[in-house]
Design a protein around this motif. Structure first.
Motif, PDB file in Angstrom:
ATOM      1  N   UNK A   1       9.507 -28.823 -16.472  1.00  0.00           N
ATOM      2  CA  UNK A   1       8.069 -28.549 -15.825  1.00  0.00           C
ATOM      3  C   UNK A   1       7.539 -29.856 -15.323  1.00  0.00           C
ATOM      4  N   UNK A   2       6.390 -29.582 -14.555  1.00  0.00           N
ATOM      5  CA  UNK A   2       5.741 -30.873 -13.950  1.00  0.00           C
ATOM      6  C   UNK A   2       4.931 -31.520 -14.851  1.00  0.00           C
ATOM      7  N   UNK A   3       4.706 -32.786 -14.372  1.00  0.00           N
ATOM      8  CA  UNK A   3       4.029 -33.686 -15.350  1.00  0.00           C
ATOM      9  C   UNK A   3       2.398 -33.098 -15.493  1.00  0.00           C
ATOM     10  N   UNK A   4       2.039 -32.551 -14.627  1.00  0.00           N
ATOM     11  CA  UNK A   4       0.902 -32.053 -14.600  1.00  0.00           C
ATOM     12  C   UNK A   4       0.645 -30.860 -15.789  1.00  0.00           C
ATOM     13  N   UNK A   5       1.782 -30.009 -15.732  1.00  0.00           N
ATOM     14  CA  UNK A   5       1.824 -28.859 -16.792  1.00  0.00           C
ATOM     15  C   UNK A   5       2.006 -29.212 -18.064  1.00  0.00           C
ATOM     16  N   UNK A   6       2.637 -30.679 -18.115  1.00  0.00           N
ATOM     17  CA  UNK A   6       3.142 -31.165 -19.437  1.00  0.00           C
ATOM     18  C   UNK A   6       1.456 -31.508 -20.003  1.00  0.00           C
ATOM     19  N   UNK A   7       0.851 -32.350 -19.111  1.00  0.00           N
ATOM     20  CA  UNK A   7      -0.438 -33.081 -19.596  1.00  0.00           C
ATOM     21  C   UNK A   7      -1.600 -31.991 -19.753  1.00  0.00           C
ATOM     22  N   UNK A   8      -1.492 -31.042 -19.210  1.00  0.00           N
ATOM     23  CA  UNK A   8      -2.411 -29.961 -19.457  1.00  0.00           C
ATOM     24  C   UNK A   8      -2.219 -29.226 -20.944  1.00  0.00           C
ATOM     25  N   UNK A   9      -0.915 -28.882 -21.173  1.00  0.00           N
ATOM     26  CA  UNK A   9      -0.576 -28.301 -22.606  1.00  0.00           C
ATOM     27  C   UNK A   9      -0.767 -29.245 -23.704  1.00  0.00           C
ATOM     28  N   UNK A  10      -0.586 -30.494 -23.101  1.00  0.00           N
ATOM     29  CA  UNK A  10      -0.876 -31.769 -24.203  1.00  0.00           C
ATOM     30  C   UNK A  10      -2.413 -31.847 -24.533  1.00  0.00           C
ATOM     31  N   UNK A  11      -3.030 -31.706 -23.472  1.00  0.00           N
ATOM     32  CA  UNK A  11      -4.623 -31.908 -23.501  1.00  0.00           C
ATOM     33  C   UNK A  11      -5.167 -30.764 -24.289  1.00  0.00           C
ATOM     34  N   UNK A  12      -4.547 -29.329 -24.122  1.00  0.00           N
ATOM     35  CA  UNK A  12      -5.169 -28.346 -24.790  1.00  0.00           C
ATOM     36  C   UNK A  12      -4.829 -28.542 -26.142  1.00  0.00           C
ATOM     37  N   UNK A  13      -3.948 -28.954 -26.490  1.00  0.00           N
ATOM     38  CA  UNK A  13      -3.485 -29.183 -27.871  1.00  0.00           C
ATOM     39  C   UNK A  13      -4.396 -30.242 -28.773  1.00  0.00           C
ATOM     40  N   UNK A  14      -4.688 -31.478 -27.903  1.00  0.00           N
ATOM     41  CA  UNK A  14      -5.378 -32.400 -28.286  1.00  0.00           C
ATOM     42  C   UNK A  14      -6.937 -31.719 -28.744  1.00  0.00           C
ATOM     43  N   UNK A  15      -7.188 -31.012 -28.075  1.00  0.00           N
ATOM     44  CA  UNK A  15      -8.793 -30.524 -28.035  1.00  0.00           C
ATOM     45  C   UNK A  15      -8.764 -29.097 -28.966  1.00  0.00           C
ATOM     46  N   UNK A  16      -7.567 -28.842 -29.509  1.00  0.00           N
ATOM     47  CA  UNK A  16      -7.617 -27.617 -30.560  1.00  0.00           C
ATOM     48  C   UNK A  16      -7.804 -27.995 -31.899  1.00  0.00           C
ATOM     49  N   UNK A  17      -7.927 -26.811 -32.544  1.00  0.00           N
ATOM     50  CA  UNK A  17      -8.094 -27.469 -33.996  1.00  0.00           C
ATOM     51  C   UNK A  17      -6.706 -27.776 -34.709  1.00  0.00           C
ATOM     52  N   UNK A  18      -5.588 -27.507 -34.288  1.00  0.00           N
ATOM     53  CA  UNK A  18      -4.346 -27.989 -34.473  1.00  0.00           C
ATOM     54  C   UNK A  18      -4.447 -29.187 -34.515  1.00  0.00           C
ATOM     55  N   UNK A  19      -4.846 -30.060 -33.435  1.00  0.00           N
ATOM     56  CA  UNK A  19      -4.930 -31.538 -33.425  1.00  0.00           C
ATOM     57  C   UNK A  19      -5.582 -31.974 -34.687  1.00  0.00           C
ATOM     58  N   UNK A  20      -6.839 -31.513 -34.807  1.00  0.00           N
ATOM     59  CA  UNK A  20      -7.485 -31.856 -36.086  1.00  0.00           C
ATOM     60  C   UNK A  20      -7.074 -31.645 -37.455  1.00  0.00           C
ATOM     61  N   UNK A  21      -6.263 -30.503 -37.456  1.00  0.00           N
ATOM     62  CA  UNK A  21      -5.585 -30.288 -38.774  1.00  0.00           C
ATOM     63  C   UNK A  21      -4.218 -31.251 -39.155  1.00  0.00           C
ATOM     64  N   UNK A  22      -3.755 -31.960 -37.941  1.00  0.00           N
ATOM     65  CA  UNK A  22      -2.796 -32.696 -38.208  1.00  0.00           C
ATOM     66  C   UNK A  22      -2.726 -33.704 -39.280  1.00  0.00           C
ATOM     67  N   UNK A  23      -1.863 -33.710 -39.992  1.00  0.00           N
ATOM     68  CA  UNK A  23      -1.932 -34.687 -41.264  1.00  0.00           C
ATOM     69  C   UNK A  23      -1.480 -36.228 -40.557  1.00  0.00           C
ATOM     70  N   UNK A  24      -1.813 -37.423 -41.008  1.00  0.00           N
ATOM     71  CA  UNK A  24      -1.289 -38.695 -40.875  1.00  0.00           C
ATOM     72  C   UNK A  24       0.214 -38.587 -41.339  1.00  0.00           C
ATOM     73  N   UNK A  25       0.751 -39.413 -40.684  1.00  0.00           N
ATOM     74  CA  UNK A  25       2.439 -39.943 -41.054  1.00  0.00           C
ATOM     75  C   UNK A  25       2.424 -40.190 -42.675  1.00  0.00           C
ATOM     76  N   UNK A  26       3.042 -39.649 -43.502  1.00  0.00           N
ATOM     77  CA  UNK A  26       3.034 -40.134 -44.971  1.00  0.00           C
ATOM     78  C   UNK A  26       3.454 -41.480 -45.074  1.00  0.00           C
ATOM     79  N   UNK A  27       4.103 -41.880 -44.299  1.00  0.00           N
ATOM     80  CA  UNK A  27       4.655 -43.490 -44.697  1.00  0.00           C
ATOM     81  C   UNK A  27       3.660 -44.273 -44.101  1.00  0.00           C
ATOM     82  N   UNK A  28       2.792 -43.887 -43.278  1.00  0.00           N
ATOM     83  CA  UNK A  28       1.590 -44.643 -42.783  1.00  0.00           C
ATOM     84  C   UNK A  28       0.501 -44.650 -43.811  1.00  0.00           C
ATOM     85  N   UNK A  29       0.249 -43.453 -44.129  1.00  0.00           N
ATOM     86  CA  UNK A  29      -0.898 -43.507 -45.400  1.00  0.00           C
ATOM     87  C   UNK A  29      -0.763 -44.154 -46.349  1.00  0.00           C
TER      88      UNK A  29
END
Length: 193
Positions: free
Chosen positions: A52-80
C-alpha cells in the motif's frame, strides 16, 4: 539523596505494542486476505510490505490511534514489571513522534498507565499531509539536545538511538521486527539498571 538519571521513553512500540495491535486488530480485520504475520513486518513503516502507499498506512494507523482500541491497549508486561520494580530509581519522561492530531490520545494513554513515574510528555510531530504543526525540533535528538537533561533514550528506532548517542545520550533499542534486534525485552531493560 543522589540525583536520579533520567530516561526518555518512546511510547508506541516501546511502552505499548502499537504496531502489533494495529496490525492484528485493525489491518487484518479489514484485510482478511492478508497472510502476513506481525513478525514479517521487518520495515517501519511497513507500507511496502503490505503493498500500500505510505499515506494509506499512515491514515489507517492514525485512525487506530484515535480509536478506543488504542486507549484499551495494555502496556507491555515486561515494561510494567520493570517500572514496578525499578521505576522509582529514575526520573522518566515520554518522548514520542506522533502526528499532532493524535498527541492527546497518546498522552492520555501514557498518563493512565505510567503517570506514577512519567511526569512529562514531549513529542516531535510526525509529518502528515495538511498538518501545520510548528517545528521546533527536526527529530528526537534535536529535542534531547535542547532539553539537555536526559541520560538514556529507549526507542524502537535504531536511527533515533544512534542520533541520541551522537549527542551523548545512551541509547537502548527496543527489539522489534523492523530493527532486527535479537535480544529480549527484559535484556534491554537490564541495560538501564
Amino acid at each position: 539523596m543522589r540525583p536520579l538519571n533520567t530516561i526518555a521513553w518512546d511510547v508506541d512500540d516501546v511502552l505499548n505494542d502499537l504496531m502489533r495491535s494495529w496490525f492484528e486488530e485493525k489491518w487484518l480485520t479489514e484485510h482478511p486476505e492478508c497472510s502476513l504475520r506481525y513478525e514479517e513486518l521487518t520495515e517501519n513503516p511497513p507500507s511496502r510490505i503490505l503493498g500500500i502507499s505510505l499515506e494509506e498506512y499512515l491514515r489507517s494507523l492514525d485512525e487506530y490511534r484515535l480509536s478506543v482500541l488504542y486507549q484499551e491497549m495494555k502496556p507491555l508486561s515486561e515494561i510494567s514489571d520493570w517500572f514496578n520494580k525499578y521505576g522509582s530509581t529514575f526520573r522518566h519522561i515520554a518522548l514520542t513522534a506522533v502526528p499532532h492530531i493524535a498527541v492527546s490520545a497518546s498522552a492520555q494513554w501514557v498518563f493512565r498507565h505510567f503517570g506514577i513515574w512519567i511526569r512529562t510528555f514531549h513529542f516531535v510531530p510526525s509529518k502528515r499531509d495538511g498538518s501545520s504543526a510548528l517545528v521546533y525540533d527536526n527529530d528526537k535528538a534535536d529535542f534531547l539536545k535542547w532539553l539537555g537533561k536526559v541520560d538514556f533514550l529507549v526507542d524502537d528506532s535504531v536511527a533515533n538511538v544512534s542520533a541520541a548517542e551522537k549527542i551523548g545520550v545512551k541509547g537502548v533499542v527496543m527489539p522489534r521486527p523492523w530493527n532486527q534486534s535479537k535480544i529480549k525485552i527484559t535484556e534491554v531493560l537490564t541495560e538501564l539498571i
